[in-house]
Design a protein around this motif. Sequence first.
Motif, short mmCIF file in Angstrom:
data_model
loop_
_atom_site.label_atom_id
_atom_site.label_comp_id
_atom_site.label_asym_id
_atom_site.label_seq_id
_atom_site.Cartn_x
_atom_site.Cartn_y
_atom_site.Cartn_z
N SER A 241 -0.52 -18.66 -20.09
CA SER A 241 -0.68 -17.01 -19.81
C SER A 241 -1.98 -16.67 -20.40
CB SER A 241 0.32 -16.15 -20.15
OG SER A 241 1.51 -16.40 -19.21
N ALA A 242 -2.23 -17.42 -21.77
CA ALA A 242 -3.51 -17.22 -22.38
C ALA A 242 -4.70 -17.44 -21.73
CB ALA A 242 -3.27 -17.65 -23.97
N ILE A 243 -4.60 -18.87 -21.41
CA ILE A 243 -5.66 -19.23 -20.49
C ILE A 243 -6.13 -18.61 -19.25
CG2 ILE A 243 -6.51 -21.34 -19.15
CD1 ILE A 243 -4.30 -22.96 -20.66
N ALA A 244 -5.00 -18.09 -18.82
CA ALA A 244 -5.38 -17.17 -17.52
C ALA A 244 -5.89 -16.14 -17.85
CB ALA A 244 -4.05 -17.06 -16.54
N ALA A 245 -5.49 -15.40 -18.72
CA ALA A 245 -6.20 -14.02 -19.13
C ALA A 245 -7.63 -14.30 -19.65
CB ALA A 245 -5.48 -13.36 -20.45
N ILE A 246 -7.94 -15.15 -20.39
CA ILE A 246 -9.43 -15.71 -20.76
C ILE A 246 -10.13 -15.75 -19.50
CG2 ILE A 246 -10.88 -17.36 -21.76
CD1 ILE A 246 -8.40 -17.59 -23.88
N VAL A 247 -9.74 -16.65 -18.48
CA VAL A 247 -10.40 -16.86 -17.35
C VAL A 247 -10.67 -15.58 -16.47
CG1 VAL A 247 -10.23 -18.05 -15.15
CG2 VAL A 247 -9.54 -19.33 -17.18
N ARG A 248 -9.57 -15.02 -16.45
CA ARG A 248 -9.85 -13.51 -15.61
C ARG A 248 -10.86 -12.74 -16.41
NH1 ARG A 248 -4.36 -11.99 -15.60
NH2 ARG A 248 -4.88 -10.83 -17.56
N SER A 249 -10.92 -12.60 -17.94
CA SER A 249 -11.73 -11.80 -18.31
C SER A 249 -13.28 -12.22 -18.03
CB SER A 249 -11.53 -11.82 -20.01
OG SER A 249 -10.21 -10.90 -20.14
N ILE A 250 -13.46 -13.62 -18.01
CA ILE A 250 -14.72 -14.35 -17.80
C ILE A 250 -15.01 -13.89 -16.35
CG2 ILE A 250 -15.97 -16.16 -17.56
CD1 ILE A 250 -14.29 -17.26 -19.91
N LEU A 251 -14.22 -14.22 -15.57
CA LEU A 251 -14.56 -14.13 -14.28
C LEU A 251 -14.70 -12.60 -13.62
CD1 LEU A 251 -12.26 -16.72 -12.44
CD2 LEU A 251 -14.81 -16.92 -12.82
N ASN A 252 -14.14 -11.66 -14.18
CA ASN A 252 -14.21 -10.31 -14.05
C ASN A 252 -15.18 -9.52 -14.74
OD1 ASN A 252 -12.22 -10.70 -12.35
ND2 ASN A 252 -10.47 -9.53 -13.38
N ASP A 253 -15.88 -10.15 -15.57
CA ASP A 253 -16.81 -9.68 -16.53
C ASP A 253 -16.18 -8.45 -17.37
OD1 ASP A 253 -19.37 -9.66 -17.48
OD2 ASP A 253 -20.11 -8.07 -16.02
N ASP A 254 -15.11 -8.65 -17.98
CA ASP A 254 -14.35 -7.52 -18.27
C ASP A 254 -15.00 -6.98 -19.73
OD1 ASP A 254 -12.27 -7.51 -16.32
OD2 ASP A 254 -10.79 -8.76 -17.57
N HIS A 255 -15.44 -7.89 -20.56
CA HIS A 255 -15.82 -7.49 -21.89
C HIS A 255 -14.87 -7.14 -22.62
CE1 HIS A 255 -19.76 -7.15 -19.79
NE2 HIS A 255 -20.22 -7.01 -20.90
N LYS A 256 -13.57 -7.81 -22.43
CA LYS A 256 -12.45 -7.89 -23.20
C LYS A 256 -12.53 -8.48 -24.55
CE LYS A 256 -7.27 -8.15 -22.84
NZ LYS A 256 -6.33 -8.53 -22.26
N ILE A 257 -12.01 -7.91 -25.47
CA ILE A 257 -11.89 -8.34 -26.83
C ILE A 257 -10.65 -9.32 -27.01
CG2 ILE A 257 -11.82 -8.11 -29.23
CD1 ILE A 257 -13.83 -5.71 -28.85
N THR A 258 -10.73 -10.39 -27.30
CA THR A 258 -9.75 -11.27 -27.48
C THR A 258 -9.82 -12.48 -28.51
OG1 THR A 258 -9.37 -11.26 -25.07
CG2 THR A 258 -7.99 -13.21 -26.36
N ALA A 259 -8.99 -12.71 -29.20
CA ALA A 259 -9.13 -13.50 -30.40
C ALA A 259 -9.08 -15.33 -29.94
CB ALA A 259 -8.03 -13.80 -31.43
N VAL A 260 -10.37 -15.66 -29.80
CA VAL A 260 -10.64 -17.04 -29.34
C VAL A 260 -11.46 -17.99 -30.25
CG1 VAL A 260 -10.57 -16.04 -26.84
CG2 VAL A 260 -12.82 -16.39 -28.29
N SER A 261 -11.33 -19.20 -29.93
CA SER A 261 -12.12 -20.26 -30.91
C SER A 261 -13.47 -20.30 -29.98
CB SER A 261 -11.39 -21.48 -30.72
OG SER A 261 -12.01 -22.56 -31.43
N ALA A 262 -14.30 -19.83 -30.98
CA ALA A 262 -15.70 -19.69 -30.75
C ALA A 262 -16.49 -20.19 -31.71
CB ALA A 262 -16.31 -18.33 -30.62
N VAL A 263 -17.98 -20.82 -31.19
CA VAL A 263 -18.86 -21.39 -32.32
C VAL A 263 -19.39 -20.20 -32.95
CG1 VAL A 263 -21.05 -22.72 -32.46
CG2 VAL A 263 -19.26 -22.86 -30.49
#
Length: 318
Positions: A241-263
């Motif tokens: 479900s976390a993966i799906a939410a991240i993918v949805r945020s990216i594809l929908n251009d959501d600009h949603k803030i989520t705790a992710v692993s980032a460089v």
Amino acid sequence: MYVGCKTRKVAVIGTGFVGSSCAYSLVNQSICDELVLIDRTKERSLAHALDLSHCSDFTHSRTKVTAGGYEACGDADIVVLCAGTKPKPGGTRLDLLEGTADIYKSAVPQIMASGFDGIFVNAANPVDIITYAVWKWSGLPRGRVVGTGTSIDSSRLKTLLCEHLPVDPRSVQGYVLGEHGESQFPAWSHVTIGGKPVLDILAQHPQRFGHLKLEEIEAKTRDAGWEIMQRKGSTYYGIASAIAAIVRSILNDDHKITAVSAVLDGEYGCRDLCAGVPAILNRQGVAELVELNLTPDEQERLARSFAVLREAASRLKL
């Protein structure tokens, strides 16, 4: 600048419990138009593709589901990485490093050779170090390689809090920071319920919420994955479900803030490392990292978590 394809296409690498659950979430939520499943066991990916294609009559919109090889990633918007080695009882996620790294040291160049010019979303553990390695091996800009990081841990934190507080977990704001692993911690100074700091709520209502011990909530959050694994061998619904939410945020251009692993590139005083921090997700991947104003104790704990990750990452000699 990466602008993506007109058809929203996602490729999922690895169709074990996590990958297949991720694929089901993507199809059931109608997040993408096209989904390709890739697995070293081709019969398994084909079986999953056939099974998922039979959902189309019951979903909001149709997702075309196929099975294929790395060459199918060429026109994908997002490649989700779910293949990995299985944890052993009594171990940690860091113990999986070399085995999982071997998978992607081979796979990532093949994916890039397909012409892939999209965004990697990594769920393979140890997620922070593998995300960093994928970034190095792919040569993509740092914003276009993102790991699930502490997204699932932040969700677990909210769920556990709401076992004691009379609110929906979606009304809780807050993040678990650092490693998706033993050195993670909740940034309690930034956990709010309806905009009100949870620390203030506990201080103002000792009789009502005095039984709630934050250190116990923190330990249960950290150990939740292992508790599930001890009972059924693997975790997959939550992370899918976390993966799906991240993918949805990216594809929908959501600009949603989520705790992710980032460089990290100077944020939180750290460079050249991946860790779980709040990030703005949009069509370009990680658009920006959000730097919280942490307490001195939280800053120290985050620095310790960085040190754990850096020491483990040094084993790959990237």
